[in-house]
Design an enzyme around this catalytic site. Structure first.
Site, mmCIF file in Angstrom:
data_model
loop_
_atom_site.group_PDB
_atom_site.id
_atom_site.type_symbol
_atom_site.label_atom_id
_atom_site.label_comp_id
_atom_site.label_asym_id
_atom_site.label_seq_id
_atom_site.Cartn_x
_atom_site.Cartn_y
_atom_site.Cartn_z
ATOM 1 N N TRP A 156 0.842 -1.214 0.000
ATOM 2 C CA TRP A 156 0.000 0.000 0.000
ATOM 3 C C TRP A 156 0.871 1.256 0.000
ATOM 4 O O TRP A 156 0.540 2.230 0.697
ATOM 5 C CB TRP A 156 -0.955 0.051 1.196
ATOM 6 C CG TRP A 156 -1.699 -1.201 1.515
ATOM 7 C CD1 TRP A 156 -1.743 -1.822 2.717
ATOM 8 C CD2 TRP A 156 -2.531 -1.966 0.635
ATOM 9 N NE1 TRP A 156 -2.538 -2.942 2.644
ATOM 10 C CE2 TRP A 156 -3.033 -3.054 1.368
ATOM 11 C CE3 TRP A 156 -2.893 -1.851 -0.709
ATOM 12 C CZ2 TRP A 156 -3.890 -4.009 0.825
ATOM 13 C CZ3 TRP A 156 -3.731 -2.796 -1.262
ATOM 14 C CH2 TRP A 156 -4.218 -3.853 -0.498
ATOM 15 N N GLU A 363 -3.295 6.044 6.485
ATOM 16 C CA GLU A 363 -2.638 6.760 7.596
ATOM 17 C C GLU A 363 -3.389 6.566 8.921
ATOM 18 O O GLU A 363 -3.467 7.474 9.748
ATOM 19 C CB GLU A 363 -2.397 8.227 7.220
ATOM 20 C CG GLU A 363 -1.507 8.313 5.979
ATOM 21 C CD GLU A 363 -0.830 9.608 5.719
ATOM 22 O OE1 GLU A 363 -0.641 10.372 6.676
ATOM 23 O OE2 GLU A 363 -0.469 9.852 4.562
HETATM 24 N N1 CAA Z 1 3.929 9.520 19.670
HETATM 25 C C1 CAA Z 1 5.012 8.969 20.255
HETATM 26 N N2 CAA Z 1 5.055 7.707 20.706
HETATM 27 C C2 CAA Z 1 3.959 6.945 20.526
HETATM 28 C C3 CAA Z 1 2.798 7.440 19.915
HETATM 29 C C4 CAA Z 1 2.807 8.791 19.466
HETATM 30 N N3 CAA Z 1 1.763 9.336 18.852
HETATM 31 N N4 CAA Z 1 1.875 6.451 19.882
HETATM 32 C C5 CAA Z 1 2.432 5.379 20.452
HETATM 33 N N5 CAA Z 1 3.699 5.684 20.842
HETATM 34 C C6 CAA Z 1 4.655 4.827 21.523
HETATM 35 C C7 CAA Z 1 4.160 4.386 22.897
HETATM 36 O O1 CAA Z 1 4.490 5.334 23.888
HETATM 37 C C8 CAA Z 1 4.885 3.080 23.082
HETATM 38 O O2 CAA Z 1 6.218 3.320 23.434
HETATM 39 P P1 CAA Z 1 6.834 2.846 24.886
HETATM 40 O O3 CAA Z 1 6.324 1.447 25.133
HETATM 41 O O4 CAA Z 1 8.288 2.923 24.680
HETATM 42 O O5 CAA Z 1 6.297 3.846 25.837
HETATM 43 C C9 CAA Z 1 4.951 2.527 21.677
HETATM 44 O O6 CAA Z 1 4.808 3.621 20.777
HETATM 45 C C10 CAA Z 1 3.910 1.481 21.391
HETATM 46 O O7 CAA Z 1 2.651 2.081 21.583
HETATM 47 P P2 CAA Z 1 1.360 1.256 21.922
HETATM 48 O O8 CAA Z 1 1.631 0.348 23.077
HETATM 49 O O9 CAA Z 1 0.237 2.219 22.033
HETATM 50 O O10 CAA Z 1 1.232 0.339 20.607
HETATM 51 P P3 CAA Z 1 -0.026 -0.446 20.080
HETATM 52 O O11 CAA Z 1 0.507 -1.520 19.231
HETATM 53 O O12 CAA Z 1 -0.968 -0.802 21.156
HETATM 54 O O13 CAA Z 1 -0.835 0.637 19.194
HETATM 55 C C11 CAA Z 1 -1.245 2.081 17.350
HETATM 56 C C12 CAA Z 1 -0.277 1.583 18.395
HETATM 57 C C13 CAA Z 1 -1.760 3.437 17.769
HETATM 58 C C14 CAA Z 1 -2.435 1.159 17.102
HETATM 59 C C15 CAA Z 1 -0.370 2.148 16.111
HETATM 60 O O14 CAA Z 1 0.105 0.867 15.776
HETATM 61 C C16 CAA Z 1 -1.017 2.786 14.920
HETATM 62 O O15 CAA Z 1 -1.110 4.007 14.818
HETATM 63 N N6 CAA Z 1 -1.446 1.953 13.943
HETATM 64 C C17 CAA Z 1 -1.919 2.452 12.674
HETATM 65 C C18 CAA Z 1 -0.793 2.483 11.696
HETATM 66 C C19 CAA Z 1 -1.072 3.393 10.560
HETATM 67 O O16 CAA Z 1 -1.537 4.513 10.724
HETATM 68 N N7 CAA Z 1 -0.718 2.922 9.362
HETATM 69 C C20 CAA Z 1 -0.858 3.733 8.198
HETATM 70 C C21 CAA Z 1 0.163 3.332 7.214
HETATM 71 S S1 CAA Z 1 1.011 4.609 6.437
HETATM 72 C C22 CAA Z 1 0.101 5.021 5.082
HETATM 73 O O17 CAA Z 1 -1.072 4.806 4.972
HETATM 74 C C23 CAA Z 1 0.979 5.743 4.168
HETATM 75 C C24 CAA Z 1 0.574 6.007 2.799
HETATM 76 O O18 CAA Z 1 1.286 5.621 1.889
HETATM 77 C C25 CAA Z 1 -0.557 6.947 2.560
#
Ligand code: CAA
Length: 384
Positions: A156, A363
């Site tokens: 993607w 995203e």
């Molecule tokens: N800023 C900084 N650190 C962050 C953060 C943020 N916004 N969000 C999470 N973290 C950190 C946490 O503090 C944690 O770190 P520590 O353990 O060291 O404290 C670490 O990241 C893991 O966080 P979680 O435990 O919350 O992780 P999770 O697996 O439960 O969930 C999630 C995280 C929010 C679901 C994340 O995986 C997410 O955003 N998923 C969606 C991914 C996404 O948006 N993909 C899009 C692809 S890109 C795309 O589409 C591009 C394109 O070409 C258009």
């Protein structure tokens, strides 16, 4: 909050509005139908400064604030969302990420090429088995001393075929889970980078979305962004900025569909008067305008929060989830107001309706945005 736009903001808005109508509107239907990458249009966007709007002028960028960026994104997205996603990825996910977190050497080497569009960038996080669950990276970047050896598959990937630079997220030490993940700048001309299949999509069809394969790609140590193990946090922070761009794209889609529906409702007559004079249509327009303005306030609030240097994670997620849902609903309404004409390509609203859907998915899906917002609420209430 003060959302008064400055003269400079108005100038950006007007310049991008004129540009979109003059340069992007002609041929937009054919490019969409034929999945034709808008190479000439992207070149013009680079010349106009739309590909590195927020980058410091010392690297050749526009030095503008995020409000200017979302105003420009809204105008481009009213007309051509293949162009606006290319713009969003290059500005938010690639340039902003490099400028904010990479070394001075990497900034000097890569930003000047990216801001002009000489090079287009892509952000390579998603994998066949790591979409919403982004910590489950299977792509590996093994430390070999003076370089990392990169292996894996990403999918993607927006700008997958056109980009010369990838920001790649990969796992270097699975025992550390997300804290073993790194981010790298990879040039697509390097040995072992293969551009895979191009996706045939519902919307944003002229943008090039590909699978990418990395096979024993040697990535110099100095091309790592930030400290060892910073890659996942980097991806999260960069995606928050990206979500403001996509929220602005969704806003533009909704506003574009609304403008078309309003114009059509004033022209089209039924039962002896323009359909806009029938209350059932005028109330639809009133609801659309109200929802769009609410979305705009959330998008500007997120942009302003970022410009103030505050944590904008939740504001970005709220703007994206709301604006993308408004875009989906309002484009369906715009098609309805157009009746049968809305169902054919010539009237543009069917394309905007198809384009709207992806703003609820890429995203970070709407479900992920709700997760981000809910976690922030509960964390602040010390319940999480
Ligand atoms: N800023 C900084 N650190 C962050 C953060 C943020 N916004 N969000 C999470 N973290 C950190 C946490 O503090 C944690 O770190 P520590 O353990 O060291 O404290 C670490 O990241 C893991 O966080 P979680 O435990 O919350 O992780 P999770 O697996 O439960 O969930 C999630 C995280 C929010 C679901 C994340 O995986 C997410 O955003 N998923 C969606 C991914 C996404 O948006 N993909 C899009 C692809 S890109 C795309 O589409 C591009 C394109 O070409 C258009």
């Amino acid at each position: 909050m003060n959302f008064t736009l400055t003269e400079e903001h108005h100038a950006v808005q007007e310049a991008t509005r004129d540009f979109a109508r003059q340069e992007l509107l002609p041929g937009v239907i054919d490019r969409d139908r034929e999945m034709k990458y808008p190479a000439e249009q992207v070149k013009l966007m680079g010349e106009l400064g739309l590909l590195g709007m927020m980058v410091d002028p010392k690297y050749g960028g526009g030095g503008m604030d995020t409000i200017s960026y979302v105003l420009a994104m809204e105008e481009i997205s009213k007309i051509d969302n293949s162009c606006s996603v290319i713009m969003s990825v290059n500005n938010s996910l690639v340039c902003w990420g490099i400028e904010t977190f990479a070394s001075e050497e990497l900034k000097q080497e890569y930003l000047p090429k990216l801001v002009t569009g000489e090079w287009i960038g892509a952000f390579c996080l998603s994998e066949p088995e790591a979409g919403s669950d982004a910590t489950s990276q299977r792509t590996t970047a093994i430390d070999m001393g003076d370089h990392y050896l990169l292996n894996g598959t990403k999918n993607w990937i927006t700008n997958g075929g056109s980009s010369k630079l990838h920001v790649v997220i990969a796992q270097s030490d699975p025992s550390k889970k997300h804290r073993g993940i790194n981010a790298f700048i990879v040039e697509t001309s390097w040995d072992g980078v293969t551009i895979g299949a191009k996706e045939d999509k519902l919307g944003i069809r002229a943008s090039d979305t590909h699978t990418i394969m990395y096979s024993d790609v040697k990535v110099p140590k100095e091309n790592r962004i930030g400290d060892e193990g910073f890659g996942f946090k980097f991806a999260m922070k960069v995606l928050s900025g990206g979500r403001i761009g996509i929220a602005a794209q969704a806003l533009g889609i909704a506003a574009g569909a609304f403008e078309l529906a309003t114009a059509y409702a004033q022209e089209r007559e039924a039962f002896g008067k323009p359909i806009a004079k029938h209350q059932i249509i005028s109330f639809k327009l009133a609801d659309m305008a109200t929802q769009i303005q609410a979305a705009r306030l959330l998008v500007h609030k997120a942009a302003q929060t970022k410009d103030l240097g505050l944590d904008f994670t939740r504001a970005a997620a709220a703007a994206k989830v709301f604006a993308s849902e408004v875009a989906m609903r309002q484009t369906v309404e715009a098609v309805q107001i157009h009746g049968g004409y809305g169902f054919v390509k010539e009237y543009h609203v069917e394309r905007l309706m198809r384009d709207a859907k992806i703003t609820q998915i890429y995203e970070g899906t709407s479900e992920i945005q709700r997760l981000v917002i809910a976690r922030d609420i509960l964390r602040k209430a010390n319940l999480y």
